[in-house]
Design an enzyme around this catalytic site. Structure first.
Site, PDB file in Angstrom:
ATOM      1  N   LYS A 120      47.634  38.066  31.083  1.00 50.34           N
ATOM      2  CA  LYS A 120      46.296  38.227  31.661  1.00 50.34           C
ATOM      3  C   LYS A 120      46.070  39.663  32.119  1.00 50.34           C
ATOM      4  O   LYS A 120      45.018  40.257  31.838  1.00 50.34           O
ATOM      5  CB  LYS A 120      46.103  37.256  32.835  1.00 50.34           C
ATOM      6  CG  LYS A 120      44.658  37.240  33.358  1.00 50.34           C
ATOM      7  CD  LYS A 120      44.484  36.255  34.500  1.00 50.34           C
ATOM      8  CE  LYS A 120      45.003  36.825  35.802  1.00 50.34           C
ATOM      9  NZ  LYS A 120      44.665  35.995  36.966  1.00 50.34           N
ATOM     10  N   ASP A 138      41.121  33.821  33.703  1.00 51.00           N
ATOM     11  CA  ASP A 138      41.570  33.509  35.064  1.00 51.00           C
ATOM     12  C   ASP A 138      41.013  32.147  35.461  1.00 51.00           C
ATOM     13  O   ASP A 138      40.481  31.412  34.631  1.00 51.00           O
ATOM     14  CB  ASP A 138      41.150  34.609  36.047  1.00 51.00           C
ATOM     15  CG  ASP A 138      39.630  34.644  36.260  1.00 51.00           C
ATOM     16  OD1 ASP A 138      38.881  33.958  35.524  1.00 51.00           O
ATOM     17  OD2 ASP A 138      39.190  35.362  37.176  1.00 51.00           O
TER      18      ASP A 138
END
Length: 210
Positions: A120, A138
């Site tokens: 991420k 997220d």
């Protein structure tokens, strides 16, 4: 959800915010990397309060190494998990100096090899610092994608894969910013603000609020 509906959703989000970016404060790829590393399980507002004091003092890998672990902790102690984040930051800075000439590499494998940097974080840096069409999923993006049925998946990796598949190229650079902001301010976790949502009529969420 069909292709036409997805296209209309993305078009409306783009028209509403043509040039989205992260809400983390940064002025270089390195500052962005450190801000994102610090942002895990913390708010952007909280990270900005810390980095607004840290970066004027130390905003390069060598400068943070010169600062040292304990001094670094004093700047970021208001952020959750600051002890482990400080240690990862120091290790990351050392690797950047030793392996990359003090620069943030524009390379996924090299980024993911840095301590505290996962897929991420690498996606955010590649997208926001270097303009890659990556999508960093997220909790906000995961919720919005599943709730609207824009791109459904049981975990963040599956949602990322689905978004990369169904989002047209023209939207890919900006889509994760739009979805994060939409989840942060409109499609919030407990009670989404459906009445003020610009894509309410296109969203396939069953339990819409007034």
């Amino acid at each position: 959800m069909n292709k036409e509906k997805r296209l209309e959703i993305l078009t409306r989000l783009r028209d509403d915010n043509p040039h989205p970016t992260t809400e983390l404060n940064f002025s270089s790829p390195f500052e962005l990397l450190i801000a994102v590393l610090l942002s895990a399980q913390a708010t952007d507002v909280g990270v900005n309060k810390a980095t607004d004091k840290l970066f004027p003092v130390a905003n390069t890998p060598q400068a943070i190494l010169d600062l040292g672990l304990e001094k670094l902790k004093s700047y970021i102690k208001t952020i959750g998990l600051f002890n482990s984040k400080a240690e990862n930051t120091i290790k990351t800075c050392q690797m950047l100096v030793d392996l990359h000439g003090g620069e943030v590499p524009e390379d996924r494998a090299a980024l993911e090899a840095l301590p505290g940097v996962g897929r991420k974080t690498a996606n955010v840096v590649l997208n926001t610092a270097f303009g890659w069409p990556t999508i960093a999923v997220d909790t906000h993006i995961f919720r919005v994608s599943n709730r609207t049925k824009l791109a459904m998946g049981k975990n963040v990796d599956l949602v990322e894969q689905k978004l990369l598949k169904v989002v047209p190229e023209e939207f890919k650079v900006d889509v994760h910013h739009w979805l994060i902001l939409h989840g942060r301010y409109t499609c919030v976790a407990r009670k989404p603000k459906c009445g003020s949502c610009i894509i309410e009529d296109l969203c396939e969420y069953k339990d819409k609020t007034e």
